[in-house]
Design a protein around this motif. Structure first.
Motif, PDB file in Angstrom:
ATOM      1  N   GLU A  62       0.817  -1.221   0.000  1.00 56.52           N
ATOM      2  CA  GLU A  62       0.000   0.000   0.000  1.00 56.52           C
ATOM      3  C   GLU A  62       0.849   1.268   0.000  1.00 56.52           C
ATOM      4  O   GLU A  62       0.466   2.285  -0.570  1.00 56.52           O
ATOM      5  CB  GLU A  62      -0.968   0.014   1.189  1.00 56.52           C
ATOM      6  CG  GLU A  62      -2.154  -0.901   1.015  1.00 56.52           C
ATOM      7  CD  GLU A  62      -2.985  -0.568  -0.230  1.00 56.52           C
ATOM      8  OE1 GLU A  62      -3.273   0.620  -0.483  1.00 56.52           O
ATOM      9  OE2 GLU A  62      -3.321  -1.515  -0.954  1.00 56.52           O
ATOM     10  N   CYS A  72       1.737   1.864  -3.504  1.00 55.50           N
ATOM     11  CA  CYS A  72       0.561   2.369  -4.243  1.00 55.50           C
ATOM     12  C   CYS A  72       0.385   3.858  -3.953  1.00 55.50           C
ATOM     13  O   CYS A  72       0.123   4.654  -4.856  1.00 55.50           O
ATOM     14  CB  CYS A  72      -0.701   1.612  -3.843  1.00 55.50           C
ATOM     15  SG  CYS A  72      -0.731  -0.086  -4.378  1.00 55.50           S
ATOM     16  N   TYR A  73       0.562   4.229  -2.697  1.00 54.94           N
ATOM     17  CA  TYR A  73       0.421   5.629  -2.301  1.00 54.94           C
ATOM     18  C   TYR A  73       1.437   6.519  -3.007  1.00 54.94           C
ATOM     19  O   TYR A  73       1.109   7.607  -3.480  1.00 54.94           O
ATOM     20  CB  TYR A  73       0.578   5.752  -0.776  1.00 54.94           C
ATOM     21  CG  TYR A  73       0.693   7.182  -0.308  1.00 54.94           C
ATOM     22  CD1 TYR A  73      -0.450   7.976  -0.214  1.00 54.94           C
ATOM     23  CD2 TYR A  73       1.930   7.728   0.021  1.00 54.94           C
ATOM     24  CE1 TYR A  73      -0.345   9.304   0.202  1.00 54.94           C
ATOM     25  CE2 TYR A  73       2.035   9.044   0.425  1.00 54.94           C
ATOM     26  CZ  TYR A  73       0.895   9.834   0.521  1.00 54.94           C
ATOM     27  OH  TYR A  73       1.004  11.136   0.917  1.00 54.94           O
ATOM     28  N   TYR A  96      -1.809   6.211  -6.252  1.00 53.30           N
ATOM     29  CA  TYR A  96      -2.771   5.144  -6.525  1.00 53.30           C
ATOM     30  C   TYR A  96      -3.050   4.976  -8.019  1.00 53.30           C
ATOM     31  O   TYR A  96      -4.145   4.630  -8.423  1.00 53.30           O
ATOM     32  CB  TYR A  96      -4.057   5.364  -5.731  1.00 53.30           C
ATOM     33  CG  TYR A  96      -3.817   5.255  -4.248  1.00 53.30           C
ATOM     34  CD1 TYR A  96      -3.717   4.017  -3.635  1.00 53.30           C
ATOM     35  CD2 TYR A  96      -3.650   6.398  -3.464  1.00 53.30           C
ATOM     36  CE1 TYR A  96      -3.461   3.912  -2.280  1.00 53.30           C
ATOM     37  CE2 TYR A  96      -3.393   6.294  -2.100  1.00 53.30           C
ATOM     38  CZ  TYR A  96      -3.311   5.053  -1.518  1.00 53.30           C
ATOM     39  OH  TYR A  96      -3.049   4.949  -0.186  1.00 53.30           O
ATOM     40  N   THR A  97      -2.022   5.237  -8.829  1.00 52.20           N
ATOM     41  CA  THR A  97      -2.127   4.992 -10.262  1.00 52.20           C
ATOM     42  C   THR A  97      -2.273   3.499 -10.520  1.00 52.20           C
ATOM     43  O   THR A  97      -2.924   3.092 -11.478  1.00 52.20           O
ATOM     44  CB  THR A  97      -0.875   5.525 -10.997  1.00 52.20           C
ATOM     45  OG1 THR A  97      -0.719   6.904 -10.676  1.00 52.20           O
ATOM     46  CG2 THR A  97      -0.993   5.367 -12.495  1.00 52.20           C
ATOM     47  N   TYR A  98      -1.658   2.698  -9.670  1.00 51.71           N
ATOM     48  CA  TYR A  98      -1.695   1.243  -9.821  1.00 51.71           C
ATOM     49  C   TYR A  98      -2.261   0.617  -8.552  1.00 51.71           C
ATOM     50  O   TYR A  98      -2.055   1.112  -7.451  1.00 51.71           O
ATOM     51  CB  TYR A  98      -0.286   0.694 -10.075  1.00 51.71           C
ATOM     52  CG  TYR A  98       0.400   1.379 -11.227  1.00 51.71           C
ATOM     53  CD1 TYR A  98       0.046   1.087 -12.534  1.00 51.71           C
ATOM     54  CD2 TYR A  98       1.370   2.343 -11.005  1.00 51.71           C
ATOM     55  CE1 TYR A  98       0.649   1.731 -13.595  1.00 51.71           C
ATOM     56  CE2 TYR A  98       1.989   2.992 -12.061  1.00 51.71           C
ATOM     57  CZ  TYR A  98       1.621   2.680 -13.350  1.00 51.71           C
ATOM     58  OH  TYR A  98       2.225   3.322 -14.387  1.00 51.71           O
ATOM     59  N   SER A  99      -2.964  -0.481  -8.732  1.00 47.85           N
ATOM     60  CA  SER A  99      -3.519  -1.195  -7.582  1.00 47.85           C
ATOM     61  C   SER A  99      -2.446  -2.096  -6.984  1.00 47.85           C
ATOM     62  O   SER A  99      -1.407  -2.367  -7.612  1.00 47.85           O
ATOM     63  CB  SER A  99      -4.720  -2.042  -8.019  1.00 47.85           C
ATOM     64  OG  SER A  99      -4.291  -3.096  -8.853  1.00 47.85           O
ATOM     65  N   SER A 100      -2.709  -2.593  -5.802  1.00 48.00           N
ATOM     66  CA  SER A 100      -1.751  -3.492  -5.162  1.00 48.00           C
ATOM     67  C   SER A 100      -1.610  -4.780  -5.968  1.00 48.00           C
ATOM     68  O   SER A 100      -0.512  -5.345  -6.055  1.00 48.00           O
ATOM     69  CB  SER A 100      -2.160  -3.781  -3.720  1.00 48.00           C
ATOM     70  OG  SER A 100      -3.450  -4.334  -3.675  1.00 48.00           O
ATOM     71  N   ASN A 101      -2.697  -5.231  -6.590  1.00 42.91           N
ATOM     72  CA  ASN A 101      -2.618  -6.433  -7.431  1.00 42.91           C
ATOM     73  C   ASN A 101      -1.713  -6.216  -8.636  1.00 42.91           C
ATOM     74  O   ASN A 101      -0.957  -7.105  -9.019  1.00 42.91           O
ATOM     75  CB  ASN A 101      -4.006  -6.868  -7.895  1.00 42.91           C
ATOM     76  CG  ASN A 101      -4.813  -7.487  -6.785  1.00 42.91           C
ATOM     77  OD1 ASN A 101      -4.260  -7.969  -5.798  1.00 42.91           O
ATOM     78  ND2 ASN A 101      -6.124  -7.476  -6.926  1.00 42.91           N
ATOM     79  N   GLU A 102      -1.780  -5.019  -9.249  1.00 45.41           N
ATOM     80  CA  GLU A 102      -0.918  -4.714 -10.389  1.00 45.41           C
ATOM     81  C   GLU A 102       0.551  -4.681  -9.968  1.00 45.41           C
ATOM     82  O   GLU A 102       1.416  -5.182 -10.687  1.00 45.41           O
ATOM     83  CB  GLU A 102      -1.312  -3.369 -11.020  1.00 45.41           C
ATOM     84  CG  GLU A 102      -2.624  -3.396 -11.767  1.00 45.41           C
ATOM     85  CD  GLU A 102      -3.041  -2.018 -12.247  1.00 45.41           C
ATOM     86  OE1 GLU A 102      -3.339  -1.888 -13.453  1.00 45.41           O
ATOM     87  OE2 GLU A 102      -3.070  -1.077 -11.416  1.00 45.41           O
TER      88      GLU A 102
END
Length: 141
Positions: free
Chosen positions: A63, A66-67, A71-77
């Motif tokens: 996270e 991601c921050y 948050y351009t990308y999700s944690s899954n990405e």
């Protein structure tokens, strides 16, 4: 470089991240939109690698990365890209970097009577290594 500074990561972490990124890009084509994803994933990999047992850089949570990308990308990405990079590199992360060489080379030039010149030498050597991270033409040095 900015992400490494934001997280106060060690120089070893930054150099390993750049090394992973370069090795991945040498055999893969990636879109400009995913270049930031690749960079952050490489920093996440190297932070995990050097973060174990280190006070300076504890392993970061996904996270946090991601921050840092707004948050351009999700944690899954991020985790998927991390997996792609590690699989491509065959989990071979322990490769010598310029910083690795520098940490062994600089102490060899140390003389007790020349502390000031040694500090100047160490600073100049570090500066040239950091330039090699940002300027492709500097790699030959």
């Amino acid at each position: 470089v900015e992400v490494a500074e934001a997280f106060s990561l060690s120089p070893e972490t930054l150099y390993l991240a750049v090394n992973c990124l370069d090795r991945y890009l040498s055999g893969n084509v990636i879109t400009e939109l995913n270049l930031q994803l690749l960079g952050v994933s490489c920093i996440m990999i190297s932070a995990k690698y050097y973060g174990r047992g280190s006070v300076r850089a504890p392993p970061r949570q996904v996270e946090s990365f991601c921050y840092i990308t707004d948050y351009t990308y999700s944690s899954n990405e991020l985790l998927e890209m991390e997996s792609c990079v590690l699989n491509y590199l065959k989990f071979e992360l322990t490769t010598p970097t310029a910083n690795c060489f520098l940490s062994r080379f600089v102490p060899q030039g140390k003389r007790e009577e020349e502390v000031l010149s040694h500090l100047l030498f160490e600073s100049l050597a570090s500066y040239l290594c950091e330039l090699s991270l940002l300027d492709y033409a500097m790699l030959r040095y």
